[in-house]
Scaffold this motif. Structure first.
Motif, PDB file in Angstrom:
ATOM      1  N   UNK A 165       0.866  -1.184   0.000  1.00 30.66           N
ATOM      2  CA  UNK A 165       0.000   0.000   0.000  1.00 30.66           C
ATOM      3  C   UNK A 165       0.900   1.230   0.000  1.00 30.66           C
ATOM      4  N   UNK A 166       0.546   2.223  -0.800  1.00 27.70           N
ATOM      5  CA  UNK A 166       1.318   3.472  -0.845  1.00 27.70           C
ATOM      6  C   UNK A 166       0.421   4.663  -0.548  1.00 27.70           C
ATOM      7  N   UNK A 167       1.002   5.631   0.141  1.00 24.19           N
ATOM      8  CA  UNK A 167       0.340   6.925   0.332  1.00 24.19           C
ATOM      9  C   UNK A 167       1.303   8.024  -0.108  1.00 24.19           C
ATOM     10  N   UNK A 168       0.856   8.852  -1.042  1.00 26.17           N
ATOM     11  CA  UNK A 168       1.604  10.044  -1.443  1.00 26.17           C
ATOM     12  C   UNK A 168       0.973  11.231  -0.725  1.00 26.17           C
ATOM     13  N   UNK A 169       1.723  11.840   0.170  1.00 25.40           N
ATOM     14  CA  UNK A 169       1.215  12.950   0.977  1.00 25.40           C
ATOM     15  C   UNK A 169       1.902  14.240   0.540  1.00 25.40           C
ATOM     16  N   UNK A 170       1.114  15.231   0.182  1.00 23.76           N
ATOM     17  CA  UNK A 170       1.664  16.451  -0.408  1.00 23.76           C
ATOM     18  C   UNK A 170       1.125  17.684   0.312  1.00 23.76           C
ATOM     19  N   UNK A 202      -3.144   3.947  -2.941  1.00 22.93           N
ATOM     20  CA  UNK A 202      -3.384   2.860  -3.891  1.00 22.93           C
ATOM     21  C   UNK A 202      -2.646   1.627  -3.387  1.00 22.93           C
ATOM     22  N   UNK A 203      -3.017   0.482  -3.932  1.00 14.94           N
ATOM     23  CA  UNK A 203      -2.378  -0.783  -3.570  1.00 14.94           C
ATOM     24  C   UNK A 203      -2.021  -1.524  -4.844  1.00 14.94           C
ATOM     25  N   UNK A 204      -0.898  -2.226  -4.824  1.00 16.37           N
ATOM     26  CA  UNK A 204      -0.514  -2.972  -6.016  1.00 16.37           C
ATOM     27  C   UNK A 204       0.833  -3.645  -5.856  1.00 16.37           C
ATOM     28  N   UNK A 205       1.201  -4.379  -6.867  1.00 18.80           N
ATOM     29  CA  UNK A 205       2.461  -5.133  -6.835  1.00 18.80           C
ATOM     30  C   UNK A 205       3.621  -4.260  -7.272  1.00 18.80           C
ATOM     31  N   UNK A 206       4.717  -4.356  -6.535  1.00 21.79           N
ATOM     32  CA  UNK A 206       5.936  -3.632  -6.883  1.00 21.79           C
ATOM     33  C   UNK A 206       7.114  -4.600  -6.864  1.00 21.79           C
ATOM     34  N   UNK A 207       8.153  -4.211  -7.565  1.00 20.29           N
ATOM     35  CA  UNK A 207       9.422  -4.938  -7.497  1.00 20.29           C
ATOM     36  C   UNK A 207      10.369  -4.114  -6.630  1.00 20.29           C
ATOM     37  N   UNK A 253      11.452   0.973  -5.208  1.00 19.15           N
ATOM     38  CA  UNK A 253      10.245   0.244  -5.610  1.00 19.15           C
ATOM     39  C   UNK A 253       9.927   0.646  -7.045  1.00 19.15           C
ATOM     40  N   UNK A 254       9.599  -0.315  -7.866  1.00 16.90           N
ATOM     41  CA  UNK A 254       9.168  -0.006  -9.231  1.00 16.90           C
ATOM     42  C   UNK A 254       7.850  -0.706  -9.510  1.00 16.90           C
ATOM     43  N   UNK A 255       6.992  -0.039 -10.267  1.00 16.80           N
ATOM     44  CA  UNK A 255       5.700  -0.630 -10.610  1.00 16.80           C
ATOM     45  C   UNK A 255       4.682   0.457 -10.900  1.00 16.80           C
ATOM     46  N   UNK A 256       3.632   0.103 -11.590  1.00 16.79           N
ATOM     47  CA  UNK A 256       2.575   1.056 -11.962  1.00 16.79           C
ATOM     48  C   UNK A 256       1.904   1.678 -10.747  1.00 16.79           C
ATOM     49  N   UNK A 257       1.924   0.950  -9.631  1.00 17.19           N
ATOM     50  CA  UNK A 257       1.222   1.427  -8.443  1.00 17.19           C
ATOM     51  C   UNK A 257       1.740   2.783  -7.981  1.00 17.19           C
ATOM     52  N   UNK A 258       3.029   3.047  -8.151  1.00 17.21           N
ATOM     53  CA  UNK A 258       3.583   4.335  -7.711  1.00 17.21           C
ATOM     54  C   UNK A 258       3.075   5.483  -8.577  1.00 17.21           C
ATOM     55  N   UNK A 299      -9.531  15.764   0.735  1.00 14.60           N
ATOM     56  CA  UNK A 299      -8.357  15.622   1.610  1.00 14.60           C
ATOM     57  C   UNK A 299      -7.574  14.362   1.276  1.00 14.60           C
ATOM     58  N   UNK A 300      -8.316  13.257   1.113  1.00 14.11           N
ATOM     59  CA  UNK A 300      -7.661  11.978   0.839  1.00 14.11           C
ATOM     60  C   UNK A 300      -8.517  11.147  -0.102  1.00 14.11           C
ATOM     61  N   UNK A 301      -7.892  10.673  -1.181  1.00 11.96           N
ATOM     62  CA  UNK A 301      -8.567   9.829  -2.152  1.00 11.96           C
ATOM     63  C   UNK A 301      -7.926   8.443  -2.161  1.00 11.96           C
ATOM     64  N   UNK A 302      -8.752   7.415  -2.234  1.00 18.94           N
ATOM     65  CA  UNK A 302      -8.231   6.058  -2.314  1.00 18.94           C
ATOM     66  C   UNK A 302      -8.834   5.354  -3.520  1.00 18.94           C
ATOM     67  N   UNK A 303      -8.119   4.345  -3.989  1.00 22.15           N
ATOM     68  CA  UNK A 303      -8.588   3.587  -5.148  1.00 22.15           C
ATOM     69  C   UNK A 303      -9.580   2.518  -4.705  1.00 22.15           C
ATOM     70  N   UNK A 304     -10.359   2.043  -5.654  1.00 22.14           N
ATOM     71  CA  UNK A 304     -11.313   0.973  -5.368  1.00 22.14           C
ATOM     72  C   UNK A 304     -10.621  -0.297  -4.916  1.00 22.14           C
TER      73      UNK A 304
END
Length: 368
Positions: free
Chosen positions: A188-193, A287-292, A305-310, A326-331
């Motif tokens: 799981x990743x969170x980009x906080x800006x 978002x959540x997803x597979x990374x290398x 970390x590499x992958x589309x999720x970022x 304030x905060x958006x998450x993916x389905x």
């Protein structure tokens, strides 16, 4: 079965303290082996005439080293780190070394006294025990042990500082080669800006803006630790935090992180307004997803970390401006979060990514 989940902050403190104890124990064992290699079957130390036997040295030196490491680790983690957090690396090492040098002399003297009490079947108040200690302290061999212990101390301090600079688990992963060969993980990743960061920097000046970012990130630290988050990157006014599925979903840690950061900044509102004439606001994309995950670089190694999720998470965070959220998450992440501890949310819209067929459903998190 009764189970108590220990606070991640305290687990981190324990791991750091036990690392000091481990370093001291290893060097203690090395000292015992070197001593045995030099003295062999001798029954007395040549310089002082004190009794010597390998088994007693092994027990007391290793136990003493481990306890010394625990004490140094506790002092360092629970007190010195905060006391010297604004000082340079050189200043920290100098003052800490002076303090620990005195500590080593005192602790070494106590350890020798206990060993002599055991070897001579005597008592703490026996003049003979104290005479043997004073005799040893006048010998070069005593001060050579002090120097050896000081080297251990500095190695432990250096390891601790490097670990703090690289991050909680990065040095461990490098040391044991966990990601020497790339591995795939679902995270799981969170980009906080920070909102309006460019205009804030122009208004208060870049030097003051730097101190704002420093305070901003410092205030986030406990919230990230408390929710088992791992800081992946600082990118200017943006911070990237990641969780394993297990840690991020547990009690909605990933969402709680945002909530806790909001609360701590609100708590420090007066300080921010006094120092910077503003309270920083922020937005986040999840978002959540597979990374290398793997190590890259020759001159400077880094764990990446590499992958589309970022890229997708970064795009989701950008959509906060579009929807004034304030905060958006993916389905995909929402499905994971709703399994045990459901969150409150509202359906917002869809995100279409270039080169991708499937659209990503976006949801706005509603905080209580």
């Amino acid at each position: 079965m009764f189970f108590v989940k220990i606070h991640p902050k305290y687990i981190r403190h324990f791991e750091q303290i036990i690392t000091f104890a481990g370093i001291w124990l290893v060097f203690g064992l090395v000292y015992v082996f070197i001593e045995y290699g030099l003295l062999g079957d001798l029954t007395h130390y040549p310089t002082t005439g004190d009794k010597y036997d390998y088994k007693t040295s092994l027990i007391y030196i290793c136990a003493g080293s481990f306890i010394t490491g625990l004490i140094q680790g506790a002092i360092e983690v629970l007190w010195f780190r905060r006391l010297f957090e604004r000082n340079s690396f050189k200043t920290k090492i100098f003052f800490k070394s002076m303090f620990y040098m005195l500590f080593i002399i005192v602790f070494l003297s106590l350890n020798i006294t206990v060993v002599n009490i055991e070897r001579y079947d005597s008592s703490l108040f026996s003049p003979f025990v104290w005479e043997r200690l004073l005799l040893f302290m006048q010998k070069f061999s005593f001060w050579s042990v002090v120097v050896y212990a000081s080297v251990i101390l500095d190695v432990a301090l250096f390891y601790s500082e490097i670990r703090a600079y690289l991050g909680n688990s990065v040095l461990y992963n490098y040391s044991f080669g966990k990601y020497h060969n790339p591995k795939k993980e679902t995270r799981i990743f969170m980009f906080l800006d920070m909102k309006s960061s460019t205009s804030i920097a122009e208004r208060i000046g870049h030097e003051k803006y730097f101190h704002l970012l420093k305070s901003y990130y410092e205030d986030m630290t406990d919230a990230i630790l408390e929710t088992s988050g791992v800081i992946y990157q600082y990118v200017g006014d943006e911070i990237v935090i990641t969780w394993s599925i297990k840690d991020g979903v547990y009690r909605n840690n990933c969402i709680e992180c945002f909530s806790k950061i909001s609360k701590v900044l609100e708590k420090n509102k007066a300080r921010y307004e006094e120092q910077y004439s503003l309270l920083p606001e922020f937005k986040a994309g999840y978002h959540i997803g597979e990374v290398t995950i793997g190590e890259i670089g020759i001159i400077k190694k880094e764990l990446i970390y590499t992958g589309d999720v970022l890229n997708t998470t970064a795009r989701i965070q950008e959509e906060c401006n579009t929807y004034n959220a304030k905060a958006l998450i993916s389905g995909d992440l929402l499905k994971e979060l709703q399994k045990k501890d459901p969150i409150t949310y509202s359906k917002i819209g869809k995100l279409t990514l270039r080169g991708k067929k499937d659209e990503i459903q976006l949801y706005s998190v509603i905080f209580s």
